[in-house]
Design a protein around this motif. Structure first.
Motif, PDB file in Angstrom:
ATOM      1  N   ASP A  94     -10.435  -3.341   2.440  1.00 25.60           N
ATOM      2  CA  ASP A  94      -9.218  -4.119   2.211  1.00 25.60           C
ATOM      3  C   ASP A  94      -9.260  -5.399   3.049  1.00 25.60           C
ATOM      4  O   ASP A  94      -9.008  -5.375   4.260  1.00 25.60           O
ATOM      5  CB  ASP A  94      -7.994  -3.282   2.581  1.00 25.60           C
ATOM      6  CG  ASP A  94      -6.696  -3.880   2.050  1.00 25.60           C
ATOM      7  OD1 ASP A  94      -6.632  -5.129   1.931  1.00 25.60           O
ATOM      8  OD2 ASP A  94      -5.758  -3.125   1.768  1.00 25.60           O
TER       9      ASP A  94
ATOM     10  N   TYR B 118      -8.965   1.536   5.367  1.00 28.09           N
ATOM     11  CA  TYR B 118      -8.835   0.166   4.858  1.00 28.09           C
ATOM     12  C   TYR B 118     -10.159  -0.593   4.949  1.00 28.09           C
ATOM     13  O   TYR B 118     -10.171  -1.819   5.035  1.00 28.09           O
ATOM     14  CB  TYR B 118      -7.759  -0.582   5.659  1.00 28.09           C
ATOM     15  CG  TYR B 118      -6.468   0.178   5.803  1.00 28.09           C
ATOM     16  CD1 TYR B 118      -5.594   0.321   4.725  1.00 28.09           C
ATOM     17  CD2 TYR B 118      -6.124   0.770   7.014  1.00 28.09           C
ATOM     18  CE1 TYR B 118      -4.413   1.031   4.852  1.00 28.09           C
ATOM     19  CE2 TYR B 118      -4.946   1.473   7.159  1.00 28.09           C
ATOM     20  CZ  TYR B 118      -4.094   1.609   6.074  1.00 28.09           C
ATOM     21  OH  TYR B 118      -2.928   2.311   6.198  1.00 28.09           O
TER      22      TYR B 118
ATOM     23  N   ILE C  36      -6.259  -6.497   5.206  1.00 26.99           N
ATOM     24  CA  ILE C  36      -6.081  -5.834   6.498  1.00 26.99           C
ATOM     25  C   ILE C  36      -7.160  -6.268   7.481  1.00 26.99           C
ATOM     26  O   ILE C  36      -6.887  -6.601   8.637  1.00 26.99           O
ATOM     27  CB  ILE C  36      -6.116  -4.296   6.339  1.00 26.99           C
ATOM     28  CG1 ILE C  36      -4.995  -3.825   5.411  1.00 26.99           C
ATOM     29  CG2 ILE C  36      -6.019  -3.617   7.708  1.00 26.99           C
ATOM     30  CD1 ILE C  36      -3.607  -4.026   5.960  1.00 26.99           C
TER      31      ILE C  36
ATOM     32  N   LEU D 144       0.811  -1.219   0.000  1.00 31.10           N
ATOM     33  CA  LEU D 144       0.000   0.000   0.000  1.00 31.10           C
ATOM     34  C   LEU D 144       0.844   1.268   0.000  1.00 31.10           C
ATOM     35  O   LEU D 144       0.279   2.375   0.031  1.00 31.10           O
ATOM     36  CB  LEU D 144      -0.934   0.002   1.215  1.00 31.10           C
ATOM     37  CG  LEU D 144      -2.016  -1.085   1.217  1.00 31.10           C
ATOM     38  CD1 LEU D 144      -2.796  -1.069   2.516  1.00 31.10           C
ATOM     39  CD2 LEU D 144      -2.960  -0.891   0.031  1.00 31.10           C
TER      40      LEU D 144
END
Length: 477
Positions: free
Chosen positions: A221, A218, A224, A184
């Protein structure tokens, strides 16, 4: 038979030895003091150890080097943060990413790891390190805290397993998160730091974040969010359950009753929490109302995992519906597994009380589940934990209402989050005056050590009586 008379040489040796015994150093005296407490009142030792650890981390966070601007942090803020870290809560009065320097964040992270081991584990470790042994009562309470009461001789080994398990799980989580942060765009060392921070924070159910905006950036994501959810869930099960899973895998028949109840109730609360949270927030434009179907599901699952103790959030808690806040209150109060990094009154407490209600409704004399009978003593301890928890939340809410003047729903949310060491917040912690911060600090401390210590103390407090009074049943209900 005649008494032996001391010779002049022996008298000289006796007179020189006596002052040496009286002049014992600080360490031997400390060892004897800890020995006495560990053998007479291990629960009191646990409380004392946790208080000393909190004061130590408060002092460290008060240092100018701990703040980003090099200034001394006010006492109420330093103590609040120290208690929140050691009690693995996650509530903050200042931004973790902006207010604290790297040294300050490192102190917080060490506090999370130490606090995640638990009060009884810390007390047992201290007694072992200082006196090299645990008394019988100390071994019993330490073993009961890990649900291994039949293996008193292995307490030292079990404590090492607890620490090793924590380190291994956190290392695995960090190895998954670090590459993702690098992808990232974060630097190498920053990625390592953030990976370690979130790994330790998630497994210990602390909820601290190393980014100024938390983990909201995030929110879509999975690389994560999934490791964080996995860390929070396994941390909430508790070390006794994790050790059973290590030894027996998914072989249900070899699981003990505690493991079965913990996993069953945890999965039920997870499923029900996900469903209800989704239903209540599905059309709320302030939270997830405008998101795609898959994102709504992800947010609902993530919220359900973290509500009971994790403390990580993807939406503003002030923007949730009132019904969702009430649901969150209930799940936070429930908490996670016993002897875990989670807080609350614990899922096994809920299971025991629910089973007792079912048995009473059926007219059964005993409380049975999975071919086992739950003793009456366990139910008395469960009642004590629930009443103590409700009392602490009520008193804390009353004080916060008087100090802040905020609405009840917001105050109750923050009070339960503090007592249950969850960490979800309506930002009342940061907005409250110092007096309010101290009230929340006390709730976090008592929530982490109070009910656990009470349960440990009551578990061994049994008196044998040679008589009994006649029974008389009062009208109940």
């Amino acid at each position: 038979m005649t008494d032996r008379q001391p010779t002049p040489g022996s008298l000289a040796r006796w007179h020189t030895a006596e002052p040496q015994r009286e002049g014992l150093g600080v360490f031997p005296r400390l060892r004897n003091f800890i020995d006495d407490i560990a053998n007479t009142s291990p629960a009191r030792l646990a409380l004392t150890v946790f208080a000393v650890v909190v004061l130590l981390f408060t002092a460290l966070l008060s240092l100018p080097a701990a703040s980003a601007d090099g200034q001394v942090t006010p006492l109420h803020q330093a103590m609040f943060t120290a208690v929140s870290a050691v009690c693995v809560t996650g509530l903050t009065v200042v931004s973790t990413a902006l207010h604290w320097s790297f040294f300050g964040q490192l102190v917080i992270l060490v506090g999370i790891f130490v606090g995640g081991l638990g009060t009884l584990t810390l007390a047992s470790l201290l007694a072992l390190m200082v006196s090299k042994r645990l008394g019988v009562r100390g071994k019993i309470i330490a073993a009961q805290s890990m649900n291994t009461a039949g293996r008193l001789g292995e307490v030292g080994t079990l404590l090492r397993i607890v620490i090793t398990t924590s380190v291994v799980i956190e290392a695995v989580l960090a190895l998954v998160l670090i590459p993702r942060f690098m992808i990232l765009g974060e630097g190498f060392w920053q990625s390592i730091w953030h990976g370690l921070f979130y790994a330790i924070s998630s497994f210990n159910n602390a909820g601290f974040t190393a980014h100024a905006e938390g983990i909201v950036p995030y929110e879509n994501d999975l690389w994560i969010l999934i490791p964080i959810m996995v860390g929070v869930f396994f941390g909430s099960l508790g070390f006794p359950v994790v050790m059973v899973l290590q030894q027996n895998g998914l072989n249900w028949k070899k699981w003990n009753l505690h493991t079965k109840l913990t996993i069953e109730v945890s999965l039920i609360l997870f499923a029900v929490g996900s469903l209800l949270w989704a239903m209540m927030e599905w059309d709320n434009a302030r939270t997830i109302g405008g998101m795609a179907f898959s994102d709504k599901l992800l947010h609902s699952v993530f919220a359900s995992v973290n509500i009971r103790s994790g403390g990580f959030n993807l939406v503003d808690q002030n923007e949730m519906e009132s019904t969702t806040m009430l649901l969150t209150d209930a799940l936070m109060f429930a908490g996670g597994g016993s002897a875990s990094t989670a807080g609350g009154i614990k899922v096994t407490t809920i299971a025991v009380m629910f089973l007792a209600i079912v048995a009473e409704a059926r007219g059964d004399a005993d409380v049975k589940i999975h071919g086992r009978t739950i003793p009456q003593g366990a139910m008395r301890v469960a009642i004590s934990v629930i009443v103590a928890g409700a009392t602490l939340v009520s008193v804390g809410s009353f004080l916060l209402l008087s100090i802040t003047g905020e609405p009840l729903d917001r105050v109750l949310f923050e009070a339960i989050s503090a007592f249950a060491t969850c960490g979800l917040s309506t930002n009342l912690s940061a907005e409250a005056p110092p007096a309010g911060a101290y009230v929340l600090t006390a709730l976090m401390f008592m929530g982490r050590v109070g009910t656990v210590t009470l349960a440990a103390a009551l578990a061994l407090r049994q008196r044998s009586q040679l008589f009994s009074y006649p029974e008389e049943r009062p009208i109940i209900g």
